[in-house]
Design a protein around this motif. Structure first.
Motif, PDB file in Angstrom:
ATOM      1  N   SER A 134      -5.046 -19.138  97.049  1.00 42.28           N
ATOM      2  CA  SER A 134      -3.584 -19.156  97.070  1.00 42.28           C
ATOM      3  C   SER A 134      -3.025 -20.066  95.981  1.00 42.28           C
ATOM      4  CB  SER A 134      -3.094 -19.616  98.451  1.00 42.28           C
ATOM      5  OG  SER A 134      -1.699 -19.744  98.458  1.00 42.28           O
ATOM      6  N   ARG A 135      -3.606 -21.254  95.837  1.00 41.88           N
ATOM      7  CA  ARG A 135      -3.140 -22.189  94.802  1.00 41.88           C
ATOM      8  C   ARG A 135      -3.339 -21.614  93.410  1.00 41.88           C
ATOM      9  NH1 ARG A 135      -6.466 -26.175  97.161  1.00 41.88           N
ATOM     10  NH2 ARG A 135      -7.297 -26.583  95.099  1.00 41.88           N
ATOM     11  N   ILE A 136      -4.471 -20.947  93.179  1.00 44.07           N
ATOM     12  CA  ILE A 136      -4.721 -20.332  91.872  1.00 44.07           C
ATOM     13  C   ILE A 136      -3.671 -19.261  91.591  1.00 44.07           C
ATOM     14  CG2 ILE A 136      -6.292 -18.858  90.537  1.00 44.07           C
ATOM     15  CD1 ILE A 136      -8.628 -20.303  91.944  1.00 44.07           C
ATOM     16  N   GLU A 137      -3.437 -18.387  92.558  1.00 39.86           N
ATOM     17  CA  GLU A 137      -2.481 -17.299  92.363  1.00 39.86           C
ATOM     18  C   GLU A 137      -1.063 -17.804  92.116  1.00 39.86           C
ATOM     19  OE1 GLU A 137      -2.709 -14.293  95.407  1.00 39.86           O
ATOM     20  OE2 GLU A 137      -4.711 -13.670  94.784  1.00 39.86           O
ATOM     21  N   ARG A 138      -0.707 -18.926  92.710  1.00 44.56           N
ATOM     22  CA  ARG A 138       0.621 -19.507  92.515  1.00 44.56           C
ATOM     23  C   ARG A 138       0.707 -20.334  91.231  1.00 44.56           C
ATOM     24  NH1 ARG A 138      -0.271 -21.598  97.662  1.00 44.56           N
ATOM     25  NH2 ARG A 138      -0.079 -23.674  96.740  1.00 44.56           N
ATOM     26  N   GLY A 139      -0.442 -20.580  90.590  1.00 36.51           N
ATOM     27  CA  GLY A 139      -0.462 -21.416  89.394  1.00 36.51           C
ATOM     28  C   GLY A 139      -0.403 -22.891  89.734  1.00 36.51           C
ATOM     29  N   ALA A 140      -0.662 -23.232  90.991  1.00 36.85           N
ATOM     30  CA  ALA A 140      -0.575 -24.617  91.444  1.00 36.85           C
ATOM     31  C   ALA A 140      -1.872 -25.388  91.222  1.00 36.85           C
ATOM     32  CB  ALA A 140      -0.211 -24.653  92.927  1.00 36.85           C
ATOM     33  N   SER A 141      -2.940 -24.697  90.921  1.00 40.55           N
ATOM     34  CA  SER A 141      -4.218 -25.368  90.654  1.00 40.55           C
ATOM     35  C   SER A 141      -4.317 -25.633  89.161  1.00 40.55           C
ATOM     36  CB  SER A 141      -5.372 -24.491  91.132  1.00 40.55           C
ATOM     37  OG  SER A 141      -6.594 -25.160  90.935  1.00 40.55           O
ATOM     38  N   LYS A 142      -4.348 -26.915  88.793  1.00 39.93           N
ATOM     39  CA  LYS A 142      -4.333 -27.279  87.368  1.00 39.93           C
ATOM     40  C   LYS A 142      -5.645 -26.960  86.669  1.00 39.93           C
ATOM     41  CE  LYS A 142      -0.821 -30.798  87.739  1.00 39.93           C
ATOM     42  NZ  LYS A 142       0.310 -30.275  87.082  1.00 39.93           N
ATOM     43  N   HIS A 143      -6.743 -27.005  87.399  1.00 35.64           N
ATOM     44  CA  HIS A 143      -8.050 -26.764  86.793  1.00 35.64           C
ATOM     45  C   HIS A 143      -8.795 -25.706  87.602  1.00 35.64           C
ATOM     46  CE1 HIS A 143      -7.455 -30.220  84.238  1.00 35.64           C
ATOM     47  NE2 HIS A 143      -7.101 -30.921  85.302  1.00 35.64           N
TER      48      HIS A 143
ATOM     49  N   SER B  40      -6.956  -8.662 100.802  1.00 29.05           N
ATOM     50  CA  SER B  40      -6.196  -9.870 101.143  1.00 29.05           C
ATOM     51  C   SER B  40      -6.803 -11.091 100.450  1.00 29.05           C
ATOM     52  CB  SER B  40      -6.222 -10.087 102.656  1.00 29.05           C
ATOM     53  OG  SER B  40      -7.551 -10.376 103.075  1.00 29.05           O
ATOM     54  N   GLN B  41      -6.029 -12.163 100.435  1.00 22.06           N
ATOM     55  CA  GLN B  41      -6.553 -13.428  99.921  1.00 22.06           C
ATOM     56  C   GLN B  41      -7.755 -13.863 100.754  1.00 22.06           C
ATOM     57  OE1 GLN B  41      -3.290 -16.218  99.880  1.00 22.06           O
ATOM     58  NE2 GLN B  41      -2.718 -15.652  97.784  1.00 22.06           N
ATOM     59  N   GLU B  42      -7.691 -13.606 102.038  1.00 22.64           N
ATOM     60  CA  GLU B  42      -8.789 -13.973 102.933  1.00 22.64           C
ATOM     61  C   GLU B  42     -10.080 -13.254 102.542  1.00 22.64           C
ATOM     62  OE1 GLU B  42      -9.661 -14.412 107.692  1.00 22.64           O
ATOM     63  OE2 GLU B  42      -8.176 -12.940 107.042  1.00 22.64           O
ATOM     64  N   LYS B  43      -9.978 -11.947 102.289  1.00 22.05           N
ATOM     65  CA  LYS B  43     -11.173 -11.183 101.904  1.00 22.05           C
ATOM     66  C   LYS B  43     -11.704 -11.634 100.542  1.00 22.05           C
ATOM     67  CE  LYS B  43     -10.675  -7.041 104.611  1.00 22.05           C
ATOM     68  NZ  LYS B  43     -11.781  -7.011 105.512  1.00 22.05           N
ATOM     69  N   LEU B  44     -10.795 -11.924  99.612  1.00 18.83           N
ATOM     70  CA  LEU B  44     -11.219 -12.417  98.299  1.00 18.83           C
ATOM     71  C   LEU B  44     -11.899 -13.770  98.442  1.00 18.83           C
ATOM     72  CD1 LEU B  44     -11.451 -12.318  95.254  1.00 18.83           C
ATOM     73  CD2 LEU B  44      -9.090 -13.170  95.118  1.00 18.83           C
ATOM     74  N   ALA B  45     -11.330 -14.645  99.258  1.00 19.53           N
ATOM     75  CA  ALA B  45     -11.927 -15.965  99.479  1.00 19.53           C
ATOM     76  C   ALA B  45     -13.330 -15.826 100.068  1.00 19.53           C
ATOM     77  CB  ALA B  45     -11.036 -16.794 100.397  1.00 19.53           C
TER      78      ALA B  45
END
Length: 113
Positions: free
Chosen positions: A36-45, A20-25
């Motif tokens: 979650s933001r990285i996976e969605r492409g929402a994190s610019k950096h 899960s994202q939780e376990k990865l985090a």
């Protein structure tokens, strides 16, 4: 670098490992929101340090997370990935010798390759 590619590769690898994202985090010491933001492409950096933590947690190279994948390529499963990583810890000669022994063992048991 296109963050959508990185995010997609992270999500694909995470799903392949069935975590899960939780376990990865938790494993990468990053927030679930950030994953979650990285996976969605929402994190610019995405910092090199964060990408390194994620790659180590997913047992995959940073380069693999950044490359555009061929859609025909089948990602190795977790056990295959462990074997590949194990073999990569040796020099080329030793890795080839071990690979040959593994293949010989498979052939001796008549496992079709």
């Amino acid at each position: 670098m296109n963050n959508n590619i990185i995010g997609t590769n992270i999500a694909n690898r995470r799903h392949a490992l069935n975590i899960s994202q939780e376990k990865l985090a938790e494993a990468s010491d990053l927030s679930i929101n950030y994953i979650s933001r990285i996976e969605r492409g929402a994190s610019k950096h995405i910092s090199a340090e964060s990408l390194y933590k994620i790659s180590k947690s997913l047992n995959i190279s940073m380069e693999s997370l950044m490359e555009r994948k061929n859609t025909n390529h089948i990602n190795p499963g977790p056990q295959q990935e462990k074997l590949i990583n194990y073999l990569q810890n040796f020099n080329l000669e030793k890795s080839e010798t071990l690979s040959k022994h593994i293949l010989d063992l498979l052939m001796n048991y008549h496992i079709e390759l």
